[in-house]
Design a protein around this motif. Sequence first.
Motif, PDB file in Angstrom:
ATOM      1  N   LEU A   1       0.779  -1.262  -0.126  1.00 28.29           N
ATOM      2  CA  LEU A   1       0.214  -0.008  -0.029  1.00 28.29           C
ATOM      3  C   LEU A   1       0.928   1.418  -0.055  1.00 28.29           C
ATOM      4  O   LEU A   1       0.256   2.305  -0.141  1.00 28.29           O
ATOM      5  CB  LEU A   1      -0.931  -0.020   1.119  1.00 28.29           C
ATOM      6  CG  LEU A   1      -2.058  -1.038   1.213  1.00 28.29           C
ATOM      7  CD1 LEU A   1      -2.657  -1.163   2.592  1.00 28.29           C
ATOM      8  CD2 LEU A   1      -2.851  -0.929   0.050  1.00 28.29           C
ATOM      9  N   GLY A   2       2.217   1.038   0.108  1.00 30.25           N
ATOM     10  CA  GLY A   2       3.028   2.291   0.221  1.00 30.25           C
ATOM     11  C   GLY A   2       3.307   2.969   1.581  1.00 30.25           C
ATOM     12  O   GLY A   2       2.637   2.662   2.372  1.00 30.25           O
ATOM     13  N   ARG A   3       4.373   3.687   1.465  1.00 28.88           N
ATOM     14  CA  ARG A   3       4.843   4.273   2.593  1.00 28.88           C
ATOM     15  C   ARG A   3       3.814   5.203   3.286  1.00 28.88           C
ATOM     16  O   ARG A   3       3.597   5.339   4.364  1.00 28.88           O
ATOM     17  CB  ARG A   3       6.036   4.827   2.632  1.00 28.88           C
ATOM     18  CG  ARG A   3       6.809   5.333   3.838  1.00 28.88           C
ATOM     19  CD  ARG A   3       8.212   5.880   3.480  1.00 28.88           C
ATOM     20  NE  ARG A   3       8.888   6.480   4.621  1.00 28.88           N
ATOM     21  CZ  ARG A   3       9.938   7.221   4.611  1.00 28.88           C
ATOM     22  NH1 ARG A   3      10.769   7.040   3.557  1.00 28.88           N
ATOM     23  NH2 ARG A   3      10.665   7.764   5.731  1.00 28.88           N
ATOM     24  N   GLN A   4       3.535   6.037   2.420  1.00 29.33           N
ATOM     25  CA  GLN A   4       2.177   7.079   2.828  1.00 29.33           C
ATOM     26  C   GLN A   4       1.229   6.591   3.533  1.00 29.33           C
ATOM     27  O   GLN A   4       0.695   6.981   4.419  1.00 29.33           O
ATOM     28  CB  GLN A   4       1.947   8.094   1.480  1.00 29.33           C
ATOM     29  CG  GLN A   4       1.260   9.413   1.814  1.00 29.33           C
ATOM     30  CD  GLN A   4       1.998  10.106   2.814  1.00 29.33           C
ATOM     31  OE1 GLN A   4       3.045  10.550   2.411  1.00 29.33           O
ATOM     32  NE2 GLN A   4       1.153  10.640   3.777  1.00 29.33           N
ATOM     33  N   TRP A   5       0.718   5.576   2.836  1.00 30.65           N
ATOM     34  CA  TRP A   5      -0.577   4.775   3.482  1.00 30.65           C
ATOM     35  C   TRP A   5      -0.099   4.327   4.879  1.00 30.65           C
ATOM     36  O   TRP A   5      -1.037   4.794   5.949  1.00 30.65           O
ATOM     37  CB  TRP A   5      -0.940   3.809   2.524  1.00 30.65           C
ATOM     38  CG  TRP A   5      -2.334   2.951   3.278  1.00 30.65           C
ATOM     39  CD1 TRP A   5      -3.447   3.396   2.753  1.00 30.65           C
ATOM     40  CD2 TRP A   5      -2.510   2.223   4.378  1.00 30.65           C
ATOM     41  NE1 TRP A   5      -4.486   2.967   3.783  1.00 30.65           N
ATOM     42  CE2 TRP A   5      -3.817   1.848   4.518  1.00 30.65           C
ATOM     43  CE3 TRP A   5      -1.548   1.507   5.160  1.00 30.65           C
ATOM     44  CZ2 TRP A   5      -4.338   1.028   5.496  1.00 30.65           C
ATOM     45  CZ3 TRP A   5      -2.015   0.520   6.009  1.00 30.65           C
ATOM     46  CH2 TRP A   5      -3.528   0.210   6.095  1.00 30.65           C
ATOM     47  N   ARG A   6       1.262   3.734   4.991  1.00 32.36           N
ATOM     48  CA  ARG A   6       1.552   3.390   6.330  1.00 32.36           C
ATOM     49  C   ARG A   6       1.611   4.362   7.518  1.00 32.36           C
ATOM     50  O   ARG A   6       1.376   4.720   8.361  1.00 32.36           O
ATOM     51  CB  ARG A   6       2.957   2.706   6.306  1.00 32.36           C
ATOM     52  CG  ARG A   6       2.487   1.308   5.636  1.00 32.36           C
ATOM     53  CD  ARG A   6       3.568   0.326   5.887  1.00 32.36           C
ATOM     54  NE  ARG A   6       4.772   0.646   5.255  1.00 32.36           N
ATOM     55  CZ  ARG A   6       5.248   0.477   3.847  1.00 32.36           C
ATOM     56  NH1 ARG A   6       4.550  -0.443   3.186  1.00 32.36           N
ATOM     57  NH2 ARG A   6       6.455   0.861   3.463  1.00 32.36           N
ATOM     58  N   LYS A   7       2.152   5.645   6.905  1.00 32.33           N
ATOM     59  CA  LYS A   7       2.328   6.428   7.675  1.00 32.33           C
ATOM     60  C   LYS A   7       1.284   7.311   8.315  1.00 32.33           C
ATOM     61  O   LYS A   7       1.132   7.766   9.318  1.00 32.33           O
ATOM     62  CB  LYS A   7       3.396   7.658   6.722  1.00 32.33           C
ATOM     63  CG  LYS A   7       3.848   8.982   7.627  1.00 32.33           C
ATOM     64  CD  LYS A   7       4.653   9.672   6.856  1.00 32.33           C
ATOM     65  CE  LYS A   7       4.947  11.136   7.488  1.00 32.33           C
ATOM     66  NZ  LYS A   7       5.699  12.073   6.652  1.00 32.33           N
ATOM     67  N   SER A   8       0.186   7.652   7.259  1.00 37.88           N
ATOM     68  CA  SER A   8      -0.996   8.122   7.696  1.00 37.88           C
ATOM     69  C   SER A   8      -1.910   7.108   8.613  1.00 37.88           C
ATOM     70  O   SER A   8      -3.191   7.713   8.837  1.00 37.88           O
ATOM     71  CB  SER A   8      -1.618   8.815   6.759  1.00 37.88           C
ATOM     72  OG  SER A   8      -1.906   7.996   5.567  1.00 37.88           O
TER      73      SER A   8
END
Length: 814
Positions: free
Chosen positions: A701-708
Amino acid sequence: MDVGGNSGGLIINKQRAMLPNKSRGEFVRNQRKDSEGFSESPDLEFEYADTDKWSAELSELYSYTEGPEFLLNRKCFEEEFRTHVSDKKWTELDVAQHRAHAMRLLDGLEVITREKRLKVSRAILYMVQGTFAECSSEAEVQHWMRYNIFLLLDVGTFTALVELLNMEVDNSAACSSAVRKPAISLADSTDLRVLLNIMYLMVVTIQQEDPADSPEWRGTRETFKTELGSPLYNNEPISVMLFGMVTKFCSGHAPHFPMKKVLMLLWKSILFTLGGFEQLQNIKVRKREELRLPPLPEDSIRVIRSMRAASPPASASDLIEQQQKRARREHKSLIKQDNLDAFNEKDPYKSDEPREDEDDNDDNDNSMEAEPFPMERDEVMPPPILHPTSERVNFPKGLPWAPKVREKDIEHFLESSRSKFIGYTLGNDTDTVVGLPRPIHESIRTLKQHKYISIAEIQIAKEDEFQKTPLSGGEEDVEMCSTELLYQGILPSLPQYMIALLKILLAAAPTSKAKTDSINILADVLPEEMPTTVLQSMKLGVDVNRHKEIIVKAISAILLLLLKHFKLNHVYQFEYMAQHLVFANCIPLILKFFNQNIISYITAKNSISVLDFPYCVVHELPELTAESLEAGDNNQFCWRNLFSCINLLRILNKLTKWKHSRTMMLVVFKSAPILKRALKVKQAMMQLYVLKLLKVQTKYLGRQWRKSNMKTMSAIYQKVRHRLNDDWAYGNDLDARPWDFQAEECALRANIERFNSRRYDNNQRNPDFLPVDNCLQSVLGQRVDLPEDFQMNYDLWLEREVFSKPISWEELLQ
């Protein structure tokens, strides 16, 4: 509450000061949440089980439109009863008289006239319903239900009902009449509904164990359970016959079949004959002992029941609303902060309040909690009293699940370590650690301590051995249990059965749109005359929605039970069913089901409790009004809808576990936001299966998804079992590769077909592997039946094929 004013600050701080120290932080958090516009919803007090309460399962059999038929059944019974018995009540007769009348009714089922048969069937149905006219309470009705049902089973009623049902299913006249009708109603399925009602009530009641049951009843229950799962009825288990009804309905050849009742009887038959979730756990433990595998690290049912739900992650709209309210509060605090600071300076407990552990720490700002500058605090008063650490810090008790490691994971770890430190690999060797540093030795020891070998791995290894050595492998010892008999029964038409079930599930899903080509699943709920008043329309609307919910409940339970039992019996039986579900678009269908307001679905009130059986036949019915229908019941949630949601999530987990291509389907269909919305339901078991589905796709899902979505990531860490060496949160796993759906599924399909062909297809065995008779005497001594025309023209055949053809003996000898 005006928290910005002087009086508000006084009240809040006085209330907070009077609280015990442990509760003070909780009080502030609740005040903060209330001031931010949302409050924490309580956990749903839901206990997952095989079925709902017995009374609920009885009531869901009948639609509210069938209400008038209760009195009709009573009338038919009383007419038969008065003809042969005196004016006594049924409850006043002795056992011999009860048995004699039951035998008379059974004889009445064999008459030729359809009207007479239906009348006798209704009389039997009234007996099965507990002869409710002579009862004064629901408990009394249920007592007589059990007594009458065991009596009817003892005289052989169930076998007669199966034969009648077979006859009705094959009734071509009724099928062709229903196909030609523009609108099908309740009246078109009367005969089938009466038979299915009796059979369902018998199965559900006999399945229900009671400590007060006599030894005779317990023996009868076990015998009936065995017969129900054996091919005694029409040379096939009754579940196979019901599956045939489902496919016939979906093909359009029998649109009058009461599909809800068929599916409910199918579900209960599978549950009774194969066993529920506790029986599954017992079978799993027994099979592991037989295979000499280590015992299970924990009882999964007990672990899940002890879990508590996590707070749902905030949605985008909630976050925007919180930011706006926080901005308004900050504006107020600039004006009146001095008054609040004065009270804060006098609060000796202020520094000991725990902070709330949330993702969005910025949201914790609150004018109520403004901390004074430390130096000012020291000037006003001495340092606060230090409390024991145990009161302020709550350490976690540990993760709920023991971590697991597969043999494959240990091999990958060793291969990568050898390549890195030594420069060569040793294949599948997991014991040689020469040349590797000591930390790697400790890592391998830890991995092996948590190694888990599943029953499926043993079954796959054995099947590979059978395929490699078909002659020397020996005969396979197949246990002919109920699961094996059912699989053999549905194997020839299993793809059609799966497609039919998913078609009905799609038609019953609340998110599906009405289409002209979709199947009509409301044949056994719509009355002959459509409603004319608003109240009747509202009642029918509740009935239709309830009808669809019950269908979803039954199908989800059927699919989950079959998947779990097949996986324990043999993993390739499970894979065969799972693959056909995937090919029939089960994954996007379940995601479509969850792409709705899931909170509204779980809290839906599509039931009218005063019309539920057996309440409606014992009590005087109050007058229904539009307001009472709108209000519904007082339950916190709808049991069947929450049960259905959990089952569908478990099915999705079963289909995608360890299947890279199917996991990528979850990513492609954008399941993450749909599943994340489902986390709003505060029920631990449902959240667990949602988090499992999010965990398997997190790395894609990508780093941005994990971050948010750090709160979701934290919940996954806390609640889902850990697989050592599984970098699910980082995306640097070896499995994060381009996916080839077709190649992966084709390889699996080839293994399944080899298994089915070897074990079940006796006609297509390889002739090279069949035993050959090399004895000259036995070959020449076999009797061969020759056709008559050959015998009449035997002389001609000898002349043409033997005498007239020259034989080169030299070539023959060579």
